[in-house]
Write a protein that holds these residues in place. Structure first.
Motif, PDB file in Angstrom:
ATOM      1  N   GLY A  64       0.924  -1.182   0.145  1.00  0.00           N
ATOM      2  CA  GLY A  64      -0.093  -0.042  -0.074  1.00  0.00           C
ATOM      3  C   GLY A  64       0.922   1.344   0.034  1.00  0.00           C
ATOM      4  N   SER A  65       1.890   1.303   0.829  1.00  0.00           N
ATOM      5  CA  SER A  65       2.774   2.502   0.898  1.00  0.00           C
ATOM      6  C   SER A  65       3.469   2.781  -0.311  1.00  0.00           C
ATOM      7  N   ALA A  66       3.847   1.638  -1.016  1.00  0.00           N
ATOM      8  CA  ALA A  66       4.822   2.040  -2.235  1.00  0.00           C
ATOM      9  C   ALA A  66       3.808   2.564  -3.462  1.00  0.00           C
ATOM     10  N   LEU A  67       2.676   2.474  -3.329  1.00  0.00           N
ATOM     11  CA  LEU A  67       1.804   3.172  -4.392  1.00  0.00           C
ATOM     12  C   LEU A  67       1.766   4.754  -4.288  1.00  0.00           C
ATOM     13  N   LEU A  68       1.961   5.207  -3.230  1.00  0.00           N
ATOM     14  CA  LEU A  68       2.024   6.565  -3.044  1.00  0.00           C
ATOM     15  C   LEU A  68       3.054   7.440  -3.991  1.00  0.00           C
ATOM     16  N   PRO A  69       2.641   8.560  -4.623  1.00  0.00           N
ATOM     17  CA  PRO A  69       3.657   9.302  -5.420  1.00  0.00           C
ATOM     18  C   PRO A  69       4.465  10.076  -4.501  1.00  0.00           C
ATOM     19  N   ARG A  70       5.516  10.841  -5.116  1.00  0.00           N
ATOM     20  CA  ARG A  70       6.606  11.377  -4.416  1.00  0.00           C
ATOM     21  C   ARG A  70       5.978  12.435  -3.461  1.00  0.00           C
ATOM     22  N   SER A  71       5.158  13.088  -3.988  1.00  0.00           N
ATOM     23  CA  SER A  71       4.319  14.595  -3.094  1.00  0.00           C
ATOM     24  C   SER A  71       2.912  13.759  -3.138  1.00  0.00           C
ATOM     25  N   PRO A  72       2.345  13.011  -2.135  1.00  0.00           N
ATOM     26  CA  PRO A  72       1.147  12.746  -2.292  1.00  0.00           C
ATOM     27  C   PRO A  72       0.239  13.595  -1.533  1.00  0.00           C
TER      28      PRO A  72
END
Length: 411
Positions: A64-72
């Motif tokens: 789940g956390s890996a799907l976040l973009p650089r500046s979510p």
């Protein structure tokens, strides 16, 4: 909380002073009931992205956390949360625990309202638990937000603190002796400090001193009065540094030993007073004390080389026979007189820079000086020194300045 598969309240706000059991109760409850939860400290998460990453990592793992973009953004977090819920559904309520939640107010304006109604945004059985030391009224925004369920953790009473602290009994001594020591400790500090962590720290610092007469064989455990007489001055000295945590336990013991061997050098003076003040601030404080307790007409006698001598004839003494300035209390003085004395007593040439004036403001903030009148007055501001003679003598020793030679009362 209801049954594990029941929908819980969207958000719960738990508040109370530090060390009242808020985090411990919530974490124990979630652990014992084996409920899926994420615990995040808002102190560690200095940005919104770190906060979202910690929540997704705890609830859904690295997937789940890996799907976040650089500046979510908040929309990215809600989208990924919904996606992970559909891929790994659970029947139990998920819990998101936010410690030090008052820091959310300093982040993006939409973050706190979003967490309060996260259940609605992600369409999932999730409850957000906010832990804070301040009341909910300080969280309300002008635009309004969802009202959470409020739970208050009150301070421990004196009897409850006694029961908790007695559990830390020393293995070398009987529980009755430690209980007697805790009773004395609370009798001294309960009126000024009810923080369990600070009281534990104070107990650890002072228990060895309490037991010194027992080690030397001077008294028995049943002689509570002599034990109290031995520890009383050390507890009074420790009261001057409550909450400061200036030294560790080992350093405190070394300091106590040094004070006993040095015939009371810096006696009664907190380490905070003579270590933390900058070098020129000490001289500013000395100058302020001299300006408060010396008559202005004596400045020429103390700080000019060719001043002539003040001969105290009988007529002079009778005309100027007044109560000691130290008994009358400190007198206000203008800023220019303070700076004139400061430049006379400091042992090096100092330019009148903004740094000097900012240190005067710092002394006022520390309540070592008191500013007289209003802050917006147009004429020269006046100040008054707020420290005692013992305090200023301790400050003077740290810079090798004999202040007694410059005080009119001691001529």
């Amino acid at each position: 909380m209801g049954e594990p598969d029941h929908y819980s309240y969207p958000s719960i706000f738990i508040y109370g002073h530090r060390a009242t059991g808020k985090s411990y109760v919530i974490h124990t409850l979630l652990k014992e009931l084996e409920l899926p939860h994420a615990t995040v400290s808002c102190v560690e998460c200095v940005s919104m992205g770190l906060l979202f990453e910690q929540v997704l990592l705890s609830l859904f793992g690295t997937d789940g956390s890996a799907l976040l973009p650089r500046s979510p953004s908040l929309s990215d977090f809600v989208r990924i949360y919904k996606q992970q819920c559909s891929e790994s559904p659970v029947k139990q309520t998920r819990y998101v625990v936010l410690e030090h939640s008052e820091l959310l107010r300093d982040m993006e304006i939409n973050l706190l309202p979003a967490f309060l109604r996260l259940q609605e945004l992600v369409n999932d059985n999730v409850t957000v638990v906010l832990l804070s030391e301040i009341v909910w009224d300080k969280f309300r925004s002008n635009t309004g937000c969802f009202e959470p369920l409020l739970l208050h953790f009150p301070d421990y009473s004196k009897a409850e603190l006694q029961q908790i602290l007695e559990r830390d009994t020393h293995p070398s001594y009987t529980p009755e002796l430690y209980s007697s020591f805790i009773n004395i400790l609370l009798g001294v500090f309960y009126s000024v400090c009810r923080d369990l962590r600070e009281l534990r720290h104070l107990a650890a610092l002072n228990f060895s001193k309490y037991c010194e007469p027992l080690k030397e064989g001077k008294v028995k455990e049943s002689d509570a009065h002599k034990l109290w007489k031995n520890i009383e001055p050390h507890l009074k000295k420790a009261m001057q540094t409550v909450y400061l945590r200036e030294v560790s336990s080992a350093q405190w013991e070394q300091q106590q030993q040094m004070e006993e061997n040095e015939t009371g050098a810096f006696k009664g003076l907190s380490a905070y007073a003579h270590v933390e003040l900058p070098y020129y601030s000490k001289f500013l404080l000395i100058a302020a004390y001299l300006a408060s307790y010396n008559p202005a007409r004596t400045d020429k006698r103390f700080f000019l080389k060719h001043h002539g001598k003040i001969k105290k004839t009988k007529a002079f003494l009778k005309r100027n026979e007044k109560t000691s300035n130290h008994l009358l209390g400190p007198k206000p003085f203008p800023l220019d007189r303070l700076l004139a004395i400061f430049y006379s007593v400091v042992d090096s040439r100092v330019a009148p820079t903004a740094s000097i004036f900012s240190q005067i403001s710092s002394l006022v903030t520390l309540q070592l000086l008191t500013q007289m009148g209003h802050d917006d007055q147009l004429d020269t501001p006046k100040y008054k020194c707020s420290v005692s003679l013992d305090f200023i003598r301790g400050i003077s020793r740290t810079v090798n300045f004999d202040i007694v030679k410059y005080l009119y009362d001691f001529l």
